[in-house]
Scaffold this active site. Structure first.
Site, PDB file in Angstrom:
ATOM      1  N   ASP A 193     -39.376   3.855 -26.315  1.00 18.75           N
ATOM      2  CA  ASP A 193     -39.625   3.682 -27.839  1.00 18.75           C
ATOM      3  C   ASP A 193     -40.029   2.475 -27.976  1.00 18.75           C
ATOM      4  O   ASP A 193     -39.633   1.661 -28.890  1.00 18.75           O
ATOM      5  CB  ASP A 193     -38.057   3.779 -28.467  1.00 18.75           C
ATOM      6  CG  ASP A 193     -37.383   5.165 -27.962  1.00 18.75           C
ATOM      7  OD1 ASP A 193     -38.123   6.064 -27.664  1.00 18.75           O
ATOM      8  OD2 ASP A 193     -36.251   4.955 -28.092  1.00 18.75           O
ATOM      9  N   ARG A 202     -41.045  10.259 -29.721  1.00 18.64           N
ATOM     10  CA  ARG A 202     -39.924  11.068 -30.135  1.00 18.64           C
ATOM     11  C   ARG A 202     -39.364  10.743 -31.428  1.00 18.64           C
ATOM     12  O   ARG A 202     -39.720   9.633 -31.888  1.00 18.64           O
ATOM     13  CB  ARG A 202     -38.810  11.143 -28.819  1.00 18.64           C
ATOM     14  CG  ARG A 202     -38.265   9.584 -28.701  1.00 18.64           C
ATOM     15  CD  ARG A 202     -37.158   9.731 -27.870  1.00 18.64           C
ATOM     16  NE  ARG A 202     -36.569   8.312 -27.459  1.00 18.64           N
ATOM     17  CZ  ARG A 202     -35.531   8.305 -26.734  1.00 18.64           C
ATOM     18  NH1 ARG A 202     -34.650   9.292 -26.348  1.00 18.64           N
ATOM     19  NH2 ARG A 202     -34.962   7.011 -26.583  1.00 18.64           N
ATOM     20  N   GLN A 218     -32.291  -2.383 -25.409  1.00 22.03           N
ATOM     21  CA  GLN A 218     -33.093  -2.695 -26.286  1.00 22.03           C
ATOM     22  C   GLN A 218     -33.301  -4.206 -26.434  1.00 22.03           C
ATOM     23  O   GLN A 218     -32.356  -5.143 -26.023  1.00 22.03           O
ATOM     24  CB  GLN A 218     -32.080  -2.631 -27.716  1.00 22.03           C
ATOM     25  CG  GLN A 218     -32.191  -0.955 -28.094  1.00 22.03           C
ATOM     26  CD  GLN A 218     -31.003  -0.384 -27.674  1.00 22.03           C
ATOM     27  OE1 GLN A 218     -30.324  -0.829 -26.913  1.00 22.03           O
ATOM     28  NE2 GLN A 218     -30.690   0.918 -27.950  1.00 22.03           N
ATOM     29  N   GLN A 241     -38.125  -1.971 -23.658  1.00 26.67           N
ATOM     30  CA  GLN A 241     -37.666  -1.096 -24.489  1.00 26.67           C
ATOM     31  C   GLN A 241     -37.776  -1.570 -25.817  1.00 26.67           C
ATOM     32  O   GLN A 241     -37.382  -2.849 -26.015  1.00 26.67           O
ATOM     33  CB  GLN A 241     -36.235  -0.854 -24.113  1.00 26.67           C
ATOM     34  CG  GLN A 241     -35.557   0.316 -25.174  1.00 26.67           C
ATOM     35  CD  GLN A 241     -34.349   0.765 -24.643  1.00 26.67           C
ATOM     36  OE1 GLN A 241     -34.231   0.920 -23.595  1.00 26.67           O
ATOM     37  NE2 GLN A 241     -33.581   1.541 -25.636  1.00 26.67           N
ATOM     38  N   ASP A 242     -38.263  -1.098 -26.892  1.00 27.75           N
ATOM     39  CA  ASP A 242     -38.220  -1.374 -28.308  1.00 27.75           C
ATOM     40  C   ASP A 242     -39.046  -2.782 -28.398  1.00 27.75           C
ATOM     41  O   ASP A 242     -38.527  -3.642 -29.043  1.00 27.75           O
ATOM     42  CB  ASP A 242     -36.650  -1.853 -28.834  1.00 27.75           C
ATOM     43  CG  ASP A 242     -35.933  -0.168 -28.803  1.00 27.75           C
ATOM     44  OD1 ASP A 242     -36.477   0.684 -28.582  1.00 27.75           O
ATOM     45  OD2 ASP A 242     -35.052  -0.632 -29.059  1.00 27.75           O
TER      46      ASP A 242
END
Length: 236
Positions: free
Chosen positions: A72, A140, A28, A50-51
């Site tokens: 994500d 997702r 993250q 990520q993120d």
């Protein structure tokens, strides 16, 4: 490496570049977290892995922005519309799958979700040449009532034909709301999409209009005051 947080109300940003330089191995690594109601971003670059973009809460509008990431990389539990944006998937680690979105709607009565409208979903330059070696998906379900709608957008061949991916086995597959409406491009075909109860292909313009900026964000009440370009509804 960097991380910007926006709180309060009515935040406007134009022409900014916000980047978290932590690589795909750092897990993250948020570049921007937005908790400001009625916030709008125009011609901004939001770069991470990520993120990347944490749309934490309340209502947000993004227009003509570049958003890059891997896992994500657009996530949170806000009412968010991304319009005329370039959404680019980067090269992840060898053991990772790319996920454009991970919406965190926890209750069916929450007026939240992620709309991607008239945008382009493609591979970033670092992924383009090797995109066949990695699996990439539109999203997702982070939480039980995850809601994401892709409308009138160009979806590149970087996206797997299944379109969407589970979070953890059957979790949220019956309760999520994932929808696609009049998308184009090599990755837009819906014949091979997931067969979950919560996934649907929209055909009724009236249903799709619920997720455009006018209805979903109450955009007619505030987007004009931003001075940024915007569209309240659909093309057709």
């Amino acid at each position: 490496m960097g991380h910007a947080a926006v709180v309060g109300k009515g935040f406007l940003a134009r022409g900014l570049r916000i980047e978290n330089t932590a690589g795909p191995s750092k897990h993250q690594a948020v570049a921007l977290r937005v908790s400001s109601d009625l916030s709008a971003f125009y011609d901004c670059d939001l770069i991470g892995y990520q993120d990347t973009l944490y749309v934490h809460s309340l209502r947000h509008f993004f227009r003509s922005c570049l958003i890059q990431g891997t896992v994500d990389f657009i996530f949170g539990n806000a009412a968010t519309v991304l319009q005329d944006c370039d959404i680019q998937l980067r090269r992840p680690n060898a053991n990772q799958k790319n996920m454009v979105t991970a919406d965190g709607r926890e209750d069916p009565d929450e007026p939240t979700g992620i709309t991607i409208h008239r945008s382009r979903i493609t591979a970033a330059p670092d992924l383009e040449a090797v995109k066949s070696s990695f699996r990439s998906y539109l999203g997702r379900p982070w939480k039980e009532y995850s809601r994401t709608v892709i409308m009138e957008s160009d979806i590149g061949d970087v996206i797997d034909p299944a379109g969407w991916h589970e979070w953890n086995g059957p979790f949220a597959l019956d309760t999520l709301f994932y929808a696609e409406y009049k998308n184009t491009g090599a990755g837009a075909g819906t014949a091979g999409r997931v067969k979950w109860k919560g996934y649907r292909v929209l055909t009724d313009v009236r249903e799709a209009e619920q997720f455009a900026a006018g209805n979903f964000l109450g955009g007619s009440n505030w987007l004009g005051s931003t001075g940024f370009p915007y569209s309240l509804g659909l093309s057709s």
